[in-house]
Design an enzyme around this catalytic site. Sequence first.
Site, short mmCIF file in Angstrom:
data_model
loop_
_atom_site.label_atom_id
_atom_site.label_comp_id
_atom_site.label_asym_id
_atom_site.label_seq_id
_atom_site.Cartn_x
_atom_site.Cartn_y
_atom_site.Cartn_z
N HIS A 7 0.83 -1.20 0.00
CA HIS A 7 0.00 0.00 0.00
C HIS A 7 0.87 1.26 0.00
CE1 HIS A 7 -2.68 2.90 2.36
NE2 HIS A 7 -3.35 2.67 1.25
N ARG A 8 0.90 1.92 -1.16
CA ARG A 8 1.80 3.07 -1.36
C ARG A 8 3.26 2.66 -1.19
NH1 ARG A 8 -1.57 7.26 2.56
NH2 ARG A 8 -3.64 6.45 2.01
N GLU A 34 0.52 -0.78 -4.84
CA GLU A 34 -0.57 0.18 -5.01
C GLU A 34 0.00 1.58 -4.88
OE1 GLU A 34 -3.66 3.01 -3.46
OE2 GLU A 34 -1.83 2.33 -2.49
N ASP A 36 -1.02 6.07 -5.80
CA ASP A 36 -2.07 7.06 -6.04
C ASP A 36 -1.62 8.08 -7.08
OD1 ASP A 36 -3.75 6.29 -3.59
OD2 ASP A 36 -1.81 6.75 -2.70
N HIS A 49 -0.79 10.89 -2.58
CA HIS A 49 -2.13 10.53 -2.12
C HIS A 49 -3.04 11.74 -1.95
CE1 HIS A 49 -5.23 9.69 0.93
NE2 HIS A 49 -5.29 8.49 0.36
N GLU A 109 -4.48 3.95 -8.24
CA GLU A 109 -5.71 4.61 -7.77
C GLU A 109 -5.79 6.01 -8.34
OE1 GLU A 109 -7.98 6.29 -3.80
OE2 GLU A 109 -6.40 4.79 -3.52
N LYS A 111 -7.04 9.48 -8.05
CA LYS A 111 -7.54 10.31 -6.95
C LYS A 111 -8.42 11.42 -7.52
CE LYS A 111 -6.59 9.71 -3.33
NZ LYS A 111 -7.18 8.79 -2.32
N ASP A 229 0.62 -1.95 4.50
CA ASP A 229 1.81 -1.11 4.65
C ASP A 229 3.03 -1.93 5.02
OD1 ASP A 229 0.08 1.10 4.31
OD2 ASP A 229 -0.27 1.26 6.47
#
Length: 241
Positions: A7-8, A34, A36, A49, A109, A111, A229
């Site tokens: 995640h990120r 992943e 953003d 993000h 993702e 945004k 994370d």
Amino acid sequence: MTRIIAHRGASKLAPENTMPAFQLAYKMKADGIETDVQLTKDNIPVLIHDEHVKRTTNSTGCVKDYNYEELRQLDTGSWFSAEFAGTSILSLDEFLQWAIDKPLDLNIELKNNKIDYQDMECIVYEMLEHYHVLDRTTLSTFNPTSIKRLKSVNSNIGVALLTSRKRKDLAGYAKGLGANALHIKYRLLSKSLARRCKEENMALRVYTVNRYLPMFRCFRYGCDGIFTDVPNKARLFRTIL
């Protein structure tokens, strides 16, 4: 097997959405990454993000009010640790150049739920197509209208509805929008939803899962992926189940 998606990047151990976080996730053998995407004033997709740069850089203002070269001058590492001082914001182009030869699932993702950036879907799609990574990429968004726009660009691409809200027949709702995946906040996970997603042939992925008991539940329900994370912790736990 439930896929482990950083995640990120490995964002518990390095500043989110930066090259150090992505490199660390890859070293930890995450199955995917992943990240953003927002658009700059000059329509360059960049990996950050928040719509505002204040939380993760040494400056203030909205991403959309900076051009790409201006954003490149910001420090996006010092807020996390002095070890990462001088880290720069990445463009999507730079990230894909790094990822192209690595066996990673990609989740991009968009945004665009707060700022509905004009032409974001086409800009991102064309870049993914250029790097030939569409077959291992899922585009996700909280914006239902964006899902419809993505499917009009290419009806075969992986598109996920992101949501943290309860809704009757969530899987059916996502399918009706044109999504072929559902990305949910962990508290929405249930056996019945997992079963319903399988009935609809819809991938189910869960965010943000950092503790062992929630991981175990996701693995037991047969979720297609978890966003975490701590990909090293998730991989270790998955191997001992």
